[in-house]
Design a protein around this motif. Sequence first.
Motif, PDB file in Angstrom:
ATOM      1  N   UNK B  10       0.809  -1.211   0.000  1.00  0.00           N
ATOM      2  CA  UNK B  10       0.000   0.000   0.000  1.00  0.00           C
ATOM      3  C   UNK B  10       0.849   1.271   0.000  1.00  0.00           C
ATOM      4  N   UNK B  63       0.996  -8.781  -3.952  1.00  0.00           N
ATOM      5  CA  UNK B  63       0.484  -7.418  -4.089  1.00  0.00           C
ATOM      6  C   UNK B  63      -0.704  -7.155  -3.176  1.00  0.00           C
ATOM      7  N   UNK B  64      -0.773  -5.943  -2.664  1.00  0.00           N
ATOM      8  CA  UNK B  64      -1.919  -5.518  -1.857  1.00  0.00           C
ATOM      9  C   UNK B  64      -2.703  -4.432  -2.587  1.00  0.00           C
ATOM     10  N   UNK B  65      -2.188  -4.003  -3.736  1.00  0.00           N
ATOM     11  CA  UNK B  65      -2.851  -2.945  -4.507  1.00  0.00           C
ATOM     12  C   UNK B  65      -2.965  -3.396  -5.961  1.00  0.00           C
ATOM     13  N   UNK B  66      -3.797  -2.698  -6.732  1.00  0.00           N
ATOM     14  CA  UNK B  66      -3.846  -2.964  -8.157  1.00  0.00           C
ATOM     15  C   UNK B  66      -2.508  -2.550  -8.768  1.00  0.00           C
ATOM     16  N   UNK B  68       0.282  -1.750 -12.089  1.00  0.00           N
ATOM     17  CA  UNK B  68       0.365  -1.240 -13.453  1.00  0.00           C
ATOM     18  C   UNK B  68       0.593  -2.413 -14.407  1.00  0.00           C
ATOM     19  N   UNK B  70      -1.088  -4.907 -15.490  1.00  0.00           N
ATOM     20  CA  UNK B  70      -1.516  -6.247 -15.060  1.00  0.00           C
ATOM     21  C   UNK B  70      -1.747  -7.145 -16.276  1.00  0.00           C
ATOM     22  N   UNK B  84      -1.414 -15.339  -6.564  1.00  0.00           N
ATOM     23  CA  UNK B  84      -1.528 -13.988  -6.018  1.00  0.00           C
ATOM     24  C   UNK B  84      -1.695 -14.055  -4.505  1.00  0.00           C
ATOM     25  N   UNK B  85      -0.834 -13.350  -3.788  1.00  0.00           N
ATOM     26  CA  UNK B  85      -0.927 -13.294  -2.324  1.00  0.00           C
ATOM     27  C   UNK B  85      -0.658 -11.870  -1.852  1.00  0.00           C
ATOM     28  N   UNK B  86      -0.963 -11.615  -0.582  1.00  0.00           N
ATOM     29  CA  UNK B  86      -0.575 -10.353   0.042  1.00  0.00           C
ATOM     30  C   UNK B  86       0.944 -10.365   0.256  1.00  0.00           C
TER      31      UNK B  86
END
Lengths: 353, 106
Positions: B10, B63-66, B68, B70, B84-86
């Motif tokens: 974030x 990733x915790x955010x969208x 660039x 993708x 995909x994980x935090x």
Amino acid sequence: MKELGRSLFKSFNTGISYFLPVIIASGMLFSFTLVTGNIVDGQIIPSNQFFTNLYDLAMAGFTMMVPVLCAYIAYSIGSKPALAPAFILGYVANKPIGESQIATGFIGAIILGFLVGYVVKWVKKWKVPTVIQPLMPTFLVPLFTTLIIGVGYIYLLVYPLNGFVQLMVQTLTGLSGVNAALLGIGIGILAAADMGGPCSKAATAFTLALMAEGIYGPNGAFRLCCAVPPLGLALATFIIRNRFTQEEKQFGISALFLSMAGITEGAIPFAGKDFKRVFPAIIIGTSVSGLLGMIHGVESVVAFGGLVSISGVTKGAVWYAVDMFIGALVIVGYLFLTRPKLEVDGIKEEKGE
Amino acid sequence: MKIVAVCACTAGIAHTYMAQEVIEQECQRRGYVIKVETQGGMGIDNELEQEEIDEADVVILAIAVGIEMQERFDEKMDQGKVIEVEPGVAIKDIEGLIDRAEGLVK
């Protein structure tokens, strides 16, 4: 359902990640004006023209931050075409509008961000004739989305939103005495619980929303809390040295610097290695700080924590620092009582590797 | 085995780079080819080329955010080769994460 929750949260975080630098830049500029200016009846009078100019720069930043939050929540859902409508609508959320001149601030902007994102995502899927295709991204999508959601917002959405915002503000403004103490403990627990993760960000959003309404106490308590877990752990590695490995002592130094800037993440390496002792220690220590911060009425106007941001503390600056250290010392005390002395000292351990 | 990863948290100052470090370390320890792109507070570093992504056996998005661009991973996504994980999950249990990546290849 869980998948939806995660994707909503990810979009929200994206918004926050673009929004943070805006509020930090403007908040720090604002704090420069504060330190040098005079406060008369809650209004700041900058001391000269230079600081008046800084103040105007800061205010421009504060005006931008809500649209930026809205725009990048929408961007993460609907990508590029969502930016334009969400910037416009985010600005609208923060500005009194419609017949009754209602502004819904942060909460409105967050909801509008999600709405714009999903509407754009949906519109993008429309099967349109090839002739119209080139018109979609720069003409039809932004126009349609802004028109539909904008009008819907002004005529329908503002009323329930406004009711909700008013209710929340009244409840929290009404908190005094014992309740303020409880709020402080809650803020402390949120700040420490996941060391800069989703819980702390939820607390950030909450205290910022209150700041937009002119309530600065919870933000003050939260900002001092941010620094407590890394500060406590850093002090622990300095004070009770025989309970930490060489590696942890190095983490201690970086944790100290991170705590100065209010970056709770500095505590993570410690929690990763010894969760069952470190976690209760930081929860207890930070909630003590939160409690004291609220009781002492510490107020901060900057969205940035730690000792470096003390210039943004408008009320109880001394308590801001003192309460921070009390919580940190509670952490040291807890670890002193629960962590065993290490058999090997740092040097031996290094050789062993 | 070749792994590519993107890390983004974030605030983009701490978790992003901590996740990058653990992923790189663990992959090197296991002898895998690894490249980690970070999308932190300073923007994109160590950017992944489409070619590198196409060649990879597994993509890890910590990733915790969208993020660039993708869409670079769309093809891998369809093949089910994306985890995909935090970022916090990667930092806490890197071994488990790379085990999962191995599981996708077998």
